[in-house]
Structures are given as structure tokens and as C-alpha cells.
Motif scaffolding. Structure first.
Motif, PDB file in Angstrom:
ATOM      1  N   TYR A 325       0.803  -0.921   0.252  1.00 13.28           N
ATOM      2  CA  TYR A 325       0.273  -0.457   0.309  1.00 13.28           C
ATOM      3  C   TYR A 325       0.756   1.225   0.075  1.00 13.28           C
ATOM      4  O   TYR A 325       1.937   1.168   0.665  1.00 13.28           O
ATOM      5  CB  TYR A 325      -0.672  -0.227   1.314  1.00 13.28           C
ATOM      6  N   ASP A 327       1.335   4.847   1.088  1.00 14.39           N
ATOM      7  CA  ASP A 327       0.024   5.708   1.714  1.00 14.39           C
ATOM      8  C   ASP A 327       0.668   7.364   1.184  1.00 14.39           C
ATOM      9  O   ASP A 327       1.183   7.655   1.112  1.00 14.39           O
ATOM     10  CB  ASP A 327       0.966   6.089   3.392  1.00 14.39           C
ATOM     11  N   ARG A 342      -5.465   0.197   5.368  1.00 15.87           N
ATOM     12  CA  ARG A 342      -5.257  -1.400   5.469  1.00 15.87           C
ATOM     13  C   ARG A 342      -6.195  -2.475   6.268  1.00 15.87           C
ATOM     14  O   ARG A 342      -5.964  -2.885   5.766  1.00 15.87           O
ATOM     15  CB  ARG A 342      -4.187  -1.166   6.737  1.00 15.87           C
ATOM     16  N   LEU A 345      -8.035  -3.056   2.764  1.00 12.73           N
ATOM     17  CA  LEU A 345      -7.517  -3.721   2.515  1.00 12.73           C
ATOM     18  C   LEU A 345      -7.479  -5.805   2.771  1.00 12.73           C
ATOM     19  O   LEU A 345      -7.718  -6.677   2.696  1.00 12.73           O
ATOM     20  CB  LEU A 345      -5.853  -3.821   2.155  1.00 12.73           C
ATOM     21  N   PHE A 353      -1.054  -9.614   1.354  1.00 17.79           N
ATOM     22  CA  PHE A 353      -0.652  -8.060   1.551  1.00 17.79           C
ATOM     23  C   PHE A 353       0.528  -7.690   2.780  1.00 17.79           C
ATOM     24  O   PHE A 353       0.806  -8.247   3.494  1.00 17.79           O
ATOM     25  CB  PHE A 353      -1.526  -7.122   2.729  1.00 17.79           C
ATOM     26  N   ASP A 355       2.685  -5.606   3.543  1.00 17.79           N
ATOM     27  CA  ASP A 355       2.980  -3.990   4.096  1.00 17.79           C
ATOM     28  C   ASP A 355       4.308  -3.925   4.347  1.00 17.79           C
ATOM     29  O   ASP A 355       4.772  -4.160   5.245  1.00 17.79           O
ATOM     30  CB  ASP A 355       1.441  -4.046   5.110  1.00 17.79           C
ATOM     31  N   VAL A 400      -1.082  -0.203  -4.559  1.00 17.66           N
ATOM     32  CA  VAL A 400      -2.606  -0.012  -4.232  1.00 17.66           C
ATOM     33  C   VAL A 400      -2.568   1.302  -3.545  1.00 17.66           C
ATOM     34  O   VAL A 400      -1.688   1.943  -2.363  1.00 17.66           O
ATOM     35  CB  VAL A 400      -2.712  -1.051  -3.082  1.00 17.66           C
ATOM     36  N   SER A 401      -3.024   2.313  -4.126  1.00 25.40           N
ATOM     37  CA  SER A 401      -2.824   3.807  -3.878  1.00 25.40           C
ATOM     38  C   SER A 401      -4.561   4.191  -3.236  1.00 25.40           C
ATOM     39  O   SER A 401      -5.246   3.679  -3.822  1.00 25.40           O
ATOM     40  CB  SER A 401      -2.674   5.021  -4.571  1.00 25.40           C
ATOM     41  N   ILE A 424      -7.834   2.270  -3.963  1.00 26.77           N
ATOM     42  CA  ILE A 424      -8.251   0.896  -3.242  1.00 26.77           C
ATOM     43  C   ILE A 424      -9.958   1.295  -3.210  1.00 26.77           C
ATOM     44  O   ILE A 424     -10.365   0.185  -3.218  1.00 26.77           O
ATOM     45  CB  ILE A 424      -7.535   1.988  -1.847  1.00 26.77           C
TER      46      ILE A 424
END
Length: 465
Positions: A325, A327, A342, A345, A353, A355, A400-401, A424
Motif C-alpha cells: 500500500y 500511503d 489497511r 485491504l 498484503f 505491508d 495500491v493507492s 483502493i
């Protein structure tokens, strides 16, 4: 009459050193201190220095430079003149009469207004809670840019961009898409959305004209959850980008139009999907209108997380992707919104994921903010490439944004690394079995700017009409 030395061509006679009868020795040229250059100080500059001197001295006098290494521009340029410390030092120099805004305005282009420097600054980290003080680099950058514009000092790309925005009431974000009031709701074709109501969805220019799949996903998600909303009667650009580039009067005029439109339609709540709009509506509009701004502003990502928690949205279609992801700076760094994306997701089945520690996100940026893509698209491209390198190290196939403005430069950088960039909202809609439609944009249409056509800004790509 002035006494001269032989061969001195009128140069004044140098007196002898007392007690020696000898002329003094000239100091080395590099040690000669020239008298300070005192620029013309108009009332505008005096007011600026008075307002911002204390904030800048708090940075300049501390001597810390931790902010440099989290600055996305510094990471790719290593130019000390474009650091947060330098931005504050310039204000100190202006107070001393050593510099004027015309001397420094071009340096302040090199800031995305991400806010990472403010988080990293010891004045914020170690004394902010006690003194209720936060380093205000973003505000200083915006104030210098506004002072420059008010003083007639313009950056060519920004000036053309804002002239086009003023003409069309929307930002000229894409070459082949007609950017105008008549087309601002084209993204909603076939969705049967009403105009007006107590709750309206505000769709930023980038999403409305370019990444139309994003607002279409948002609208269908809200409808599926039973959220009632409409669209604006006459939506103009939020004015935030104009304010970020220094065109404050234009930004306030656009804000006034939007607020008047909301009041005329009985709007009480505005849903926003773009972090830039969220910043504008929660920070700029209250500053413009004070207590008169009583509109509730709701960030769609936070609302969707709430709807999932309440069981009104239940993602059930597996999405087989390995993701990380991104941010958006204006959510995580400037608004502290990091948990809800999050949460969304992790509610989507099928995702792997990968992260990262959210604290490290303060050093990641797409380069898509603060007007940087318009004036210096090459810097935006370099910053986005660096961000995709960080994603590639996690061995993901998708980044992913939650910010349409970041997704264009990130998509362009992702192509070279075979990493897809997905919003997202689109990903959540896919997991709910919603066919979104619309356009996700095409990497390569613009690397910042507005197409490089009739607009004539620094961007490259198709013609802007």
C-alpha cells in the motif's frame, strides 16, 4: 578636493597607519565583506516576514537537519538549496535584507508539500507535545509562493496552468479529454445519480476527467451500502492546487463558488475521495471562511472502512494479487489516516498484503503533489521511480493507492517494473463483484503538466484543448 595617489586614476589617498608612516596592508579579497544588499521592502514583504520569522527561526536556530533525508526532492537531487532547512533560512535572510522573494521563488518549486519534514523535525517530535508547536514547513512554502505571485514573480508552468484552470473552472489534466463545466459529470454516465441533496460527492479534476474508474467505483460502493448522495449543481475545481502554487486569490474565488453552490442546494455533508480535496476542505476552506464554513467533510476511505465494520459492505470475491500500500502523503503524514485503508485491504479475500511499518512511510512519496509535476515533471518521475523501487523490493505485483493524483506518476513508473498501480476504491469494488467501467488513465499521457499542447506547461504528452 580629493587627494589622489600617483597612477591611482582618481582613487582616494590611503591614510598611513599611525606610528609607522606606512600604508595598511589590503585584506585578501575573499575576506572583504560587502555591505548588505537591502532590497526594496514593500508592505507585503514586511508583513510576510513579520508573520513567518518566528516559525523560521525555530527551524534555522535549532541546527538540526534530520528533515533532509525524508524529503523526497532531496532524496533524488541532493540539492541543499531545496531542503526544508533552506526554505526557513531564506525567510531569515529576507528579514536581514539579504534576499528578496525574487531571489528565492524558484527554489520553492521543489517541494511536494508532503509534510514528512514536519514529522521528522525534532522541534515537532521532542517539544511539539509540550509547547503545542509543530514545524510549519508546508505553510511556509505556500506562503512564499503566494508572496511571489502577489509580487509578480511567476513560474511559467504554474502561471499557464492556473490561467487555464481559471478559464475552464477545472484543471487542464488531460490531452484528449474536454475539460470544462459541461463535462465534469461525464464520469457518472449511466449511474443515474441525482443532482443536489444534503450529501453530495465531490470528485476532483484528476478523477473526474482522467481516472474516471475511481469515482465510478466510489459511487457504486456507496450505492451498494445504501448511502444516499447526489452530485453538485455546478462543481468547480476545489482551488487547492491554485493555493499550493501561490495563486491564493483564485483559490479563494473557487472556494467561494463551491460553498455558495453547496448552500444553494442545501448541502450539509460533502464526501471526498481525493486526499488533496480533503486537505483543501478541512484546512483551506475553514481558513477562508472561519465559522461560516459549517459543512461536514467526510473522507470516503474512512466511510468505507466504517461500512465494512458495520456489515453494510462485505467483500467476498477473491482478488488474487500480491500487494503493498502506498500511503498518500496528505492522508498519512498530514492527517494521520493510515489504519482505515489497511483495514479495507485486509477485508478483501485473496490478497497477499506485504505491508511495511507505517512509520517508514514518511520517506515515501509519489512526487505528485504541490504543483511539482506541472513545473518539474522530471523530478516527479524520479521520485515515483524511487517509490516503485521500494515496492519492487517487497516482490509485489500491485501497488495500491488511495489518491488519484499520485496514481498517474506511479503508474508510469510501475510500467518499467511490471507493477500495476490500482486505486483502493477500484480494488474494493472488484471484491464486491461490481463492474466499474470508466478509465483508469493511460500512463504516458502526461508526466505532470497538462499535456504540453495549447496549455504550454512543462508537461509532456497529448494536446490539451
Amino acid at each position: 578636493m580629493t587627494e589622489t595617489r600617483p597612477g591611482g586614476h582618481g582613487a582616494p589617498h590611503r591614510p598611513t597607519t599611525p606610528g609607522t608612516g606606512e600604508a595598511p596592508i589590503d585584506p585578501p579579497e575573499e575576506l572583504v565583506v560587502a555591505p548588505p544588499r537591502i532590497p526594496v521592502r514593500d508592505e507585503r514583504t514586511r508583513a510576510f516576514v513579520e508573520e513567518w520569522r518566528n516559525a523560521s527561526y525555530n527551524c534555522y536556530s535549532s541546527g538540526h537537519k534530520f528533515c533532509r533525508e525524508v524529503c523526497p526532492v532531496m532524496q533524488v537531487t541532493r540539492n541543499e538549496s531545496w531542503t526544508p532547512t533552506a526554505f526557513h533560512a531564506n525567510v531569515v535572510a529576507m528579514e536581514k535584507g539579504e534576499l528578496d522573494v525574487a531571489d528565492i521563488a524558484a527554489d520553492y518549486v521543489n517541494c511536494t508539500q508532503c509534510g514528512a519534514c514536519e514529522l521528522r523535525c525534532p522541534n515537532t517530535l521532542f517539544t511539539g507535545d509540550f509547547y503545542r508547536f509543530r514545524t510549519r514547513t508546508v505553510d511556509v512554502v505556500k506562503a512564499v509562493r503566494a508572496l511571489a505571485v502577489d509580487s509578480g514573480v511567476h513560474q511559467p508552468g504554474w502561471q499557464r496552468w492556473n490561467l487555464r484552470t481559471d478559464e475552464r473552472t477545472h484543471e487542464p489534466v488531460l490531452g484528449d479529454t474536454p475539460v470544462s463545466q459541461e463535462h465534469v459529470r461525464d464520469w457518472a454516465d449511466g449511474l443515474d445519480l441525482p443532482v443536489g441533496g444534503e450529501t453530495i460527492l465531490f470528485v476532483d479534476c484528476e478523477a473526474a476527467f482522467y481516472r474516471t474508474a475511481v469515482p465510478r467505483a466510489v459511487a457504486q460502493l456507496l450505492t451498494a451500502a445504501g448511502v444516499e448522495f447526489g452530485l453538485m449543481g455546478e462543481q468547480w475545481c476545489c482551488g487547492g492546487p491554485a493555493a499550493e502554487m501561490g495563486y491564493r486569490a483564485q483559490a479563494e474565488r473557487f472556494a467561494r463558488h463551491n460553498l455558495d453552490d453547496w448552500r444553494a442546494g442545501g448541502v450539509k455533508r460533502v464526501l471526498v475521495l481525493d486526499p488533496h480535496d480533503y486537505i483543501t476542505f478541512t484546512e483551506d476552506y475553514p481558513a477562508y471562511f472561519g465559522a461560516d464554513f459549517d459543512i461536514e467533510v467526510v473522507l470516503v476511505v474512512e466511510l468505507l472502512a466504517e461500512l465494512i465494520r458495520d456489515g453494510r459492505l462485505t467483500p467476498s470475491v477473491p482478488v488474487e494479487r500480491t500487494i503493498t500500500y502506498h500511503d498518500p502523503c496528505r492522508l498519512n503524514k498530514r492527517k494521520g489516516v493510515w489504519a482505515e485503508p489497511r483495514e479495507i485491504l485486509r477485508a478483501i479475500p485473496g490478497l497477499v498484503f506485504n505491508d511495511v511499518d507505517r512509520v517508514t512511510q514518511w520517506s515515501y512519496c509519489s512526487g505528485g503533489g504541490g504543483g511539482l509535476p506541472v513545473e518539474k515533471p522530471e523530478l516527479t518521475a524520479a521520485i515515483s521511480a524511487r517509490r516503485l523501487d521500494q515496492a519492487a523490493a517487497l516482490e509485489v505485483d500491485t501497488l495500491v493507492s488511495a489518491c488519484p493524483w499520485s496514481e498517474r506518476p506511479l503508474s508510469e513508473a510501475g510500467e518499467a517494473r511490471a507493477i500495476d498501480v490500482v486505486d483502493i476504491h477500484e480494488l474494493l469494488a472488484e471484491s464486491l463483484g461490481i463492474t466499474v467501467g470508466g478509465s483508469r488513465g493511460a500512463a504516458g499521457d502526461r508526466t505532470g503538466g497538462c499535456g504540453g499542447g495549447s496549455c504550454g506547461c512543462a508537461g509532456t504528452g497529448g494536446a490539451d484543448r
